[in-house]
Design an enzyme around this catalytic site. Structure first.
Site, PDB file in Angstrom:
ATOM      1  CB  SER A 455      -6.786  -1.415 -13.345  1.00  0.00           C
ATOM      2  OG  SER A 455      -8.031  -0.848 -13.016  1.00  0.00           O
ATOM      3  CE1 TYR A 468      -4.421   1.890  -9.493  1.00  0.00           C
ATOM      4  CE2 TYR A 468      -6.389   1.918 -10.881  1.00  0.00           C
ATOM      5  CZ  TYR A 468      -5.500   1.232 -10.065  1.00  0.00           C
ATOM      6  OH  TYR A 468      -5.676  -0.101  -9.842  1.00  0.00           O
TER       7      TYR A 468
HETATM    8  P1  NAD Z   1      -3.511  -4.331  -1.924  1.00  0.00           P
HETATM    9  O1  NAD Z   1      -3.240  -2.967  -1.407  1.00  0.00           O
HETATM   10  O2  NAD Z   1      -4.406  -5.216  -1.153  1.00  0.00           O
HETATM   11  O3  NAD Z   1      -2.144  -5.092  -2.153  1.00  0.00           O
HETATM   12  C1  NAD Z   1      -1.066  -4.489  -2.792  1.00  0.00           C
HETATM   13  C2  NAD Z   1       0.215  -5.073  -2.219  1.00  0.00           C
HETATM   14  O4  NAD Z   1       1.287  -4.511  -2.957  1.00  0.00           O
HETATM   15  C3  NAD Z   1       0.443  -4.699  -0.760  1.00  0.00           C
HETATM   16  O5  NAD Z   1       0.846  -5.832  -0.023  1.00  0.00           O
HETATM   17  C4  NAD Z   1       1.571  -3.679  -0.808  1.00  0.00           C
HETATM   18  O6  NAD Z   1       2.411  -3.707   0.334  1.00  0.00           O
HETATM   19  C5  NAD Z   1       2.298  -4.103  -2.063  1.00  0.00           C
HETATM   20  N1  NAD Z   1       3.035  -3.002  -2.647  1.00  0.00           N
HETATM   21  C6  NAD Z   1       2.603  -1.744  -2.903  1.00  0.00           C
HETATM   22  N2  NAD Z   1       3.586  -1.035  -3.423  1.00  0.00           N
HETATM   23  C7  NAD Z   1       4.669  -1.837  -3.527  1.00  0.00           C
HETATM   24  C8  NAD Z   1       5.990  -1.648  -3.974  1.00  0.00           C
HETATM   25  N3  NAD Z   1       6.408  -0.462  -4.431  1.00  0.00           N
HETATM   26  N4  NAD Z   1       6.820  -2.693  -3.952  1.00  0.00           N
HETATM   27  C9  NAD Z   1       6.426  -3.891  -3.478  1.00  0.00           C
HETATM   28  N5  NAD Z   1       5.192  -4.107  -3.009  1.00  0.00           N
HETATM   29  C10 NAD Z   1       4.321  -3.091  -3.028  1.00  0.00           C
HETATM   30  O7  NAD Z   1      -4.050  -4.102  -3.404  1.00  0.00           O
HETATM   31  P2  NAD Z   1      -4.792  -5.081  -4.430  1.00  0.00           P
HETATM   32  O8  NAD Z   1      -6.179  -4.594  -4.568  1.00  0.00           O
HETATM   33  O9  NAD Z   1      -4.548  -6.477  -4.124  1.00  0.00           O
HETATM   34  O10 NAD Z   1      -4.042  -4.649  -5.754  1.00  0.00           O
HETATM   35  C11 NAD Z   1      -3.152  -5.464  -6.457  1.00  0.00           C
HETATM   36  C12 NAD Z   1      -3.044  -4.946  -7.866  1.00  0.00           C
HETATM   37  O11 NAD Z   1      -4.320  -5.018  -8.480  1.00  0.00           O
HETATM   38  C13 NAD Z   1      -2.597  -3.517  -7.990  1.00  0.00           C
HETATM   39  O12 NAD Z   1      -1.718  -3.385  -9.081  1.00  0.00           O
HETATM   40  C14 NAD Z   1      -3.880  -2.769  -8.250  1.00  0.00           C
HETATM   41  O13 NAD Z   1      -3.681  -1.579  -8.956  1.00  0.00           O
HETATM   42  C15 NAD Z   1      -4.621  -3.786  -9.084  1.00  0.00           C
HETATM   43  N6  NAD Z   1      -6.069  -3.610  -9.121  1.00  0.00           N
HETATM   44  C16 NAD Z   1      -6.812  -3.617  -7.979  1.00  0.00           C
HETATM   45  C17 NAD Z   1      -8.182  -3.441  -8.059  1.00  0.00           C
HETATM   46  C18 NAD Z   1      -9.059  -3.467  -6.853  1.00  0.00           C
HETATM   47  O14 NAD Z   1     -10.232  -3.127  -6.982  1.00  0.00           O
HETATM   48  N7  NAD Z   1      -8.607  -3.860  -5.718  1.00  0.00           N
HETATM   49  C19 NAD Z   1      -8.778  -3.214  -9.293  1.00  0.00           C
HETATM   50  C20 NAD Z   1      -7.991  -3.207 -10.431  1.00  0.00           C
HETATM   51  C21 NAD Z   1      -6.629  -3.393 -10.332  1.00  0.00           C
END
Ligand code: NAD
Length: 585
Positions: A455, A468
């Site tokens: 991130s 985080y």
């Molecule tokens: P999201 O919540 O839409 O999707 C995350 C998915 O991961 C979900 O389907 C959830 O069920 C699954 N998940 C969570 N914990 C889990 C576990 N222990 N085992 C297996 N599956 C698990 O989130 P997103 O925004 O798509 O995030 C994806 C990644 O991107 C994450 O690592 C998040 O930290 C990172 N990220 C997101 C953003 C943002 O703004 N959305 C920004 C920077 C980084």
């Protein structure tokens, strides 16, 4: 030759005797493997073994190589016309009633192009898979086209390929190549191959190498100058062609195949992150692609709709595993790989959402997409998953450690349980993935790529996201360390650092030390804010595929993530001031 169950015969043709070896059931479609220079049929041993379960596999030593006899005199004995006679004689002997599927590497492919484009072989070849060896006719036209219309880019392409062809000029000098190959070069060649091409011993190259290489110099002398000067005008392929281009080929530029569609009406392109000697270094991948291509031609239809997504040439047929694939960035990434023709394993702790992702990927034209349920933070569960994936789908080529959760709240509001939860998923999830699937990749020895979704919070401190941000900073550093460790094994590692992406993460992220009502209010507030920002997960997926193709180390995605990345490097004090601002997740 150490191939299990190999049957040998000799085929007489044009004053020479060719050593031909067969494997597998003769009732199955015949696949003929033709070796290059300086090689003998043994270069194919690992690929042949993998194909023999599906096909009748035929290998032969080209005249003057291995256990085939050499023409006398040598000069004029290696023309493409004579090599075509040899190929047709082998085909008549091993598959008189049915056209064969031809596969060529290096000079085996150069010859293959001749067979696949001359009228007298029409109807005898069902398909042609070409790797690391262009048609001399197409090459001649490629050079002429660039000389006729020389833009700076086209001249640079000419010079680039010219520099890569140094050995072709060397092989045209009289007697010297023979002396070198029968002397010091022949002795050192196995070590040179190991160092430059990562090709390791195991009975290869064979003892005939010095004489193969000395005789094979005539392949160049008898054909290259003549064909490049006067390339055939009618060199159109009469058969479907699968072109496999290794992107790290020290001898051939990928640009050589620009515009190949003009000559090949039914062309399937594949690229591989590998060097020249792919029959030795990538036998699994080649066997899978040959099997898929031959089967689709035999079925009389493409097995699946040809992938049209970005980078389909790179990811077609590759096995890609994405964690957290049930939502947001993970789901978009699974779809992007599916659109590029990959075989996708969608992993999520939520079984239903993983199943939906796999189902949609199948509908998108990636029939081999599967769902698996696993919590990435659970070591034993991940071990079981890795064993199951290896047994049922194979070793993954691209691993995307994406699953993650959000947690906001000041340091003193964050309890040890909160810390444990976020580190277990965001950091340990990535560690488990890299350890288990990364080890399989390394042991297979055919390279691969690991993408860890960190991130922008990894390098941008914030007073409200201590846990985080710490988890993501650890993922970033882990990725850098692993990248250094795996560089020697052709396994790339990328850390993706998105900014604010409009995904459902806002509805599941937790806020430490607040009651349920406040939690709901804060979630709604950040969902509104992310919605207004409205940066789509699909763009992160695009960045992920691009990063794998380019082998990037760290990729900030979104303008704000790129901006803070620059600040982190060049004005960290400004970033520290920004850290004091009340942020959103
Ligand atoms: P999201 O919540 O839409 O999707 C995350 C998915 O991961 C979900 O389907 C959830 O069920 C699954 N998940 C969570 N914990 C889990 C576990 N222990 N085992 C297996 N599956 C698990 O989130 P997103 O925004 O798509 O995030 C994806 C990644 O991107 C994450 O690592 C998040 O930290 C990172 N990220 C997101 C953003 C943002 O703004 N959305 C920004 C920077 C980084």
């Amino acid at each position: 030759m150490t191939l299990q169950g190999a049957r040998e015969r000799r085929v007489a043709t044009g004053g020479v005797e060719l050593c031909v070896v067969e494997l597998g059931d003769t009732a199955r479609p015949t696949v003929v493997l033709v070796h290059g220079y300086p090689d003998s049929k043994e270069v194919w041993s690992e690929v042949a073994e993998r194909l023999a379960g599906h096909f009748h596999v035929v290998l032969y030593d080209v005249r003057g190589h291995g256990r085939s006899t050499a023409p006398r005199p040598l000069r004029g004995g290696f023309t493409l016309e004579k090599l075509t006679d040899d190929f047709l004689a082998v085909v008549d002997a091993v598959s008189p009633d049915r056209p064969v599927h031809l596969v060529g590497h290096d000079w085996g492919s150069v010859q293959g192009w001749e067979f696949a484009t001359v009228g007298r072989a029409e109807g005898r070849i069902a398909s042609f898979t070409s790797m690391s060896g262009p048609s001399l006719d197409h090459f001649g036209h490629w050079i002429n086209g660039r000389l006729r219309r020389p833009t700076p880019r086209r001249l640079a392409q000419l010079l680039g390929q010219g520099a890569k062809s140094w050995y072709v000029y060397a092989l045209h000098t009289p007697a010297l190549p023979e002396l070198a190959w029968r002397g010091p070069l022949g002795r050192r060649w196995p070590r040179i191959l190991e160092r430059l091409e990562k090709v390791s011993g195991d009975g290869y190259p064979t003892a005939s190498l010095p004489s193969d290489a000395a005789h094979g110099a005539w392949l160049y002398r008898d054909n290259v100058r003549a064909r490049l000067r006067r390339p055939r005008e009618d060199a159109y392929a009469h058969t479907p062609v699968q072109l496999i281009t290794p992107l790290g080929d020290a001898f051939l530029s990928e640009r050589l195949y620009d515009g190949l569609e003009h000559w090949v009406p039914r062309l399937t392109r594949r690229t591989l992150d590998a060097r020249h000697w792919i029959p030795r270094t990538r036998p699994d991948r080649l066997a899978a692609w040959i099997t898929e291509f031959v089967t689709s031609v035999e079925d009389g239809r493409p097995k699946r709709a040809p992938a049209t997504g970005k980078h389909a040439d790179r990811f077609g047929g590759q096995l890609v595993l994405v964690t957290g694939a049930g939502s947001g960035i993970g789901r978009a990434t699974a779809y992007a790989f599916a659109a590029a023709g990959a075989r996708v394993v969608a992993v999520d702790r939520d079984a239903a959402s993983a199943a939906t992702t796999a189902e949609v990927a199948r509908l998108m034209g990636a029939p081999e997409s599967w769902a698996e349920t696993a919590d990435v933070s659970d070591g034993p569960v991940m071990e079981k998953l890795a064993a199951k994936v290896a047994a049922e789908y194979g070793v993954v080529d691209v691993l995307v450690n994406n699953a993650g959760i959000g947690l906001a709240g000041s340091f003193f509001d964050t309890t040890p349980e909160d810390w444990k939860e976020v580190l277990d998923v965001n950091l340990w999830g990535v560690i488990h993935g890299c350890r288990l699937f990364g080890r399989q990749m390394a042991e297979r020895g055919q390279g691969g790529h690991i993408v860890n979704v960190a991130s922008a919070a990894a390098y941008q401190p914030s007073k409200a996201l201590p846990a985080y941000s710490t988890s993501k900073a650890a993922v970033l550093m882990l990725s850098e360390c692993l990248r250094a460790e795996l560089a020697g094994q052709d396994i790339g590692v990328t850390a993706i650092c998105p900014g604010f992406i409009n995904t459902p993460i806002t509805s599941t992220a937790r806020f430490a030390a607040v009651d349920a009502e406040e939690q709901e209010r804060l979630r709604k507030r950040s969902a509104r804010w992310y919605g207004r920002r409205n940066y789509p997960a699909e763009k992160v997926a695009d960045a992920i595929l691009r990063a794998v193709v380019r082998g990037d180390a760290v990729v900030p995605v979104t303008p704000e993530a790129r901006g803070t990345y620059l600040l982190a490097r060049f004005a960290p004090r400004a970033l520290r001031r920004l850290a004091r601002v009340e942020p959103r997740l």
